[in-house]
Design a protein around this motif. Structure first.
Motif, PDB file in Angstrom:
ATOM      1  N   GLY A 110      26.788  42.130  35.950  1.00  0.00           N
ATOM      2  CA  GLY A 110      27.126  42.797  37.436  1.00  0.00           C
ATOM      3  C   GLY A 110      28.178  41.939  38.006  1.00  0.00           C
ATOM      4  O   GLY A 110      28.452  42.311  39.125  1.00  0.00           O
ATOM      5  N   ALA A 111      28.940  41.101  37.192  1.00  0.00           N
ATOM      6  CA  ALA A 111      30.216  40.308  37.880  1.00  0.00           C
ATOM      7  C   ALA A 111      31.200  41.363  38.342  1.00  0.00           C
ATOM      8  O   ALA A 111      31.471  42.336  37.851  1.00  0.00           O
ATOM      9  CB  ALA A 111      30.659  39.346  36.663  1.00  0.00           C
ATOM     10  N   ALA A 112      31.964  40.846  39.597  1.00  0.00           N
ATOM     11  CA  ALA A 112      32.789  41.603  40.253  1.00  0.00           C
ATOM     12  C   ALA A 112      34.213  41.365  39.593  1.00  0.00           C
ATOM     13  O   ALA A 112      35.152  42.072  39.672  1.00  0.00           O
ATOM     14  CB  ALA A 112      32.934  41.236  41.716  1.00  0.00           C
ATOM     15  N   VAL A 132      37.318  37.636  45.452  1.00  0.00           N
ATOM     16  CA  VAL A 132      36.790  38.316  44.229  1.00  0.00           C
ATOM     17  C   VAL A 132      35.233  37.797  44.332  1.00  0.00           C
ATOM     18  O   VAL A 132      34.339  38.652  44.520  1.00  0.00           O
ATOM     19  CB  VAL A 132      37.434  38.236  43.031  1.00  0.00           C
ATOM     20  N   CYS A 133      35.185  36.630  44.200  1.00  0.00           N
ATOM     21  CA  CYS A 133      33.491  36.104  44.140  1.00  0.00           C
ATOM     22  C   CYS A 133      32.928  36.566  45.417  1.00  0.00           C
ATOM     23  O   CYS A 133      31.685  36.747  45.282  1.00  0.00           O
ATOM     24  CB  CYS A 133      33.611  34.619  44.254  1.00  0.00           C
ATOM     25  N   ALA A 134      33.626  36.662  46.813  1.00  0.00           N
ATOM     26  CA  ALA A 134      32.827  37.005  47.862  1.00  0.00           C
ATOM     27  C   ALA A 134      32.069  38.289  47.940  1.00  0.00           C
ATOM     28  O   ALA A 134      30.970  38.430  48.754  1.00  0.00           O
ATOM     29  CB  ALA A 134      33.600  36.592  49.120  1.00  0.00           C
ATOM     30  N   PRO A 177      27.953  40.384  43.222  1.00  0.00           N
ATOM     31  CA  PRO A 177      26.328  40.484  43.415  1.00  0.00           C
ATOM     32  C   PRO A 177      25.835  39.500  42.651  1.00  0.00           C
ATOM     33  O   PRO A 177      24.629  39.162  43.120  1.00  0.00           O
ATOM     34  CB  PRO A 177      26.123  41.996  42.907  1.00  0.00           C
ATOM     35  N   VAL A 178      26.555  38.760  41.707  1.00  0.00           N
ATOM     36  CA  VAL A 178      25.674  37.750  41.047  1.00  0.00           C
ATOM     37  C   VAL A 178      26.301  36.134  41.377  1.00  0.00           C
ATOM     38  O   VAL A 178      26.369  35.516  40.578  1.00  0.00           O
ATOM     39  CB  VAL A 178      25.994  38.007  39.480  1.00  0.00           C
ATOM     40  N   LEU A 179      27.230  36.160  42.549  1.00  0.00           N
ATOM     41  CA  LEU A 179      27.659  34.937  42.990  1.00  0.00           C
ATOM     42  C   LEU A 179      26.838  33.761  42.764  1.00  0.00           C
ATOM     43  O   LEU A 179      27.227  32.547  42.241  1.00  0.00           O
ATOM     44  CB  LEU A 179      28.149  34.942  44.379  1.00  0.00           C
ATOM     45  N   LEU A 180      25.524  33.821  43.175  1.00  0.00           N
ATOM     46  CA  LEU A 180      24.501  32.707  43.177  1.00  0.00           C
ATOM     47  C   LEU A 180      24.199  32.215  41.848  1.00  0.00           C
ATOM     48  O   LEU A 180      24.194  31.072  41.316  1.00  0.00           O
ATOM     49  CB  LEU A 180      23.340  32.819  44.029  1.00  0.00           C
ATOM     50  N   GLU A 181      24.074  33.294  40.999  1.00  0.00           N
ATOM     51  CA  GLU A 181      24.117  33.083  39.381  1.00  0.00           C
ATOM     52  C   GLU A 181      25.079  32.346  38.952  1.00  0.00           C
ATOM     53  O   GLU A 181      24.686  31.356  37.949  1.00  0.00           O
ATOM     54  CB  GLU A 181      23.221  34.352  38.825  1.00  0.00           C
ATOM     55  N   CYS A 182      25.965  32.710  39.027  1.00  0.00           N
ATOM     56  CA  CYS A 182      27.138  32.361  38.389  1.00  0.00           C
ATOM     57  C   CYS A 182      27.652  30.879  38.995  1.00  0.00           C
ATOM     58  O   CYS A 182      27.674  30.168  38.161  1.00  0.00           O
ATOM     59  CB  CYS A 182      28.409  33.187  38.902  1.00  0.00           C
ATOM     60  N   ARG A 183      27.243  30.514  40.181  1.00  0.00           N
ATOM     61  CA  ARG A 183      27.436  29.155  40.922  1.00  0.00           C
ATOM     62  C   ARG A 183      26.493  28.035  40.111  1.00  0.00           C
ATOM     63  O   ARG A 183      26.748  27.247  39.472  1.00  0.00           O
ATOM     64  CB  ARG A 183      27.088  29.199  42.460  1.00  0.00           C
ATOM     65  N   TRP A 229      34.244  29.360  39.662  1.00  0.00           N
ATOM     66  CA  TRP A 229      32.880  30.008  39.328  1.00  0.00           C
ATOM     67  C   TRP A 229      32.140  29.988  40.563  1.00  0.00           C
ATOM     68  O   TRP A 229      32.035  29.101  41.305  1.00  0.00           O
ATOM     69  CB  TRP A 229      32.057  29.101  38.406  1.00  0.00           C
ATOM     70  N   GLY A 230      31.824  31.280  41.010  1.00  0.00           N
ATOM     71  CA  GLY A 230      30.453  31.300  41.827  1.00  0.00           C
ATOM     72  C   GLY A 230      31.261  31.035  43.375  1.00  0.00           C
ATOM     73  O   GLY A 230      30.591  30.493  44.174  1.00  0.00           O
ATOM     74  N   GLY A 231      32.723  31.350  43.416  1.00  0.00           N
ATOM     75  CA  GLY A 231      33.141  30.918  44.724  1.00  0.00           C
ATOM     76  C   GLY A 231      33.517  29.550  45.019  1.00  0.00           C
ATOM     77  O   GLY A 231      33.869  29.201  45.933  1.00  0.00           O
TER      78      GLY A 231
HETATM   79  S1  SF4 Z   1      33.426  34.059  38.920  1.00  0.00           S
HETATM   80 FE1  SF4 Z   1      31.561  34.504  39.247  1.00  0.00          FE
HETATM   81  S2  SF4 Z   1      31.033  34.774  41.491  1.00  0.00           S
HETATM   82 FE2  SF4 Z   1      33.204  35.117  41.145  1.00  0.00          FE
HETATM   83  S3  SF4 Z   1      33.319  37.335  40.790  1.00  0.00           S
HETATM   84 FE3  SF4 Z   1      33.065  36.286  38.433  1.00  0.00          FE
HETATM   85  S4  SF4 Z   1      30.883  36.540  38.167  1.00  0.00           S
HETATM   86 FE4  SF4 Z   1      31.158  36.941  40.107  1.00  0.00          FE
END
Ligand code: SF4
Length: 126
Positions: A33-35, A65-67, A70-76, A89-91
């Motif tokens: 679901g990455a943005a 983009v990270c903001a 929907p998977v910001l926390l998982e990515c972080r 990564w993850g903002g």
């Molecule tokens: S780096 Fe991580 S939080 Fe940022 S947009 Fe990509 S998947 Fe989402």
């Protein structure tokens, strides 16, 4: 691993490579679901010898983009657990992730010390 635009390597499923996320055999489903998209990889990883002003501007764009991801926390958490040494990564930038990890280590040390003191107190009281 797949090549980055600047010729260096980046991990599969890293920011900007989300276009391949979720493909058959992918064992990291959090980034389906990455943005971020493959054509944005340059936003998330620094080219060599990037001037500071350009880096700050690029990182801010990546964070925008990270903001909305929907998977910001998982990515972080993935980037903190690895830990990923480069890129946004993850903002969080690499420097910001190092601060988070240092805080977590300090918190864990304090919790272990508190538990040790509590256990010693129980032994004395008992
Ligand atoms: S780096 Fe991580 S939080 Fe940022 S947009 Fe990509 S998947 Fe989402």
């Amino acid at each position: 691993m797949e090549p980055r635009p600047d010729g260096r390597r980046q991990p599969q499923g890293s920011p900007g490579s989300a276009g391949s996320a979720g493909s058959v055999g992918d064992d990291n489903p959090w980034h389906t679901g990455a943005a971020c998209r493959r054509d944005e990889v340059g936003l998330f990883f620094a080219p060599s010898k990037e001037p500071t002003a350009a880096r700050l501007s690029r990182e801010e764009q990546a964070k925008q983009v990270c903001a909305r991801c929907p998977v910001l926390l998982e990515c972080r958490e993935h980037a903190l657990a690895q830990p990923e040494p480069y890129g946004v990564w993850g903002g969080l930038t690499a420097a910001e992730r190092r601060v988070v990890l240092a805080r977590r280590r300090r918190r864990d040390t304090e919790l272990r010390e508190a538990a040790r003191v509590a256990a010693a107190g129980r032994r004395i009281a008992g």
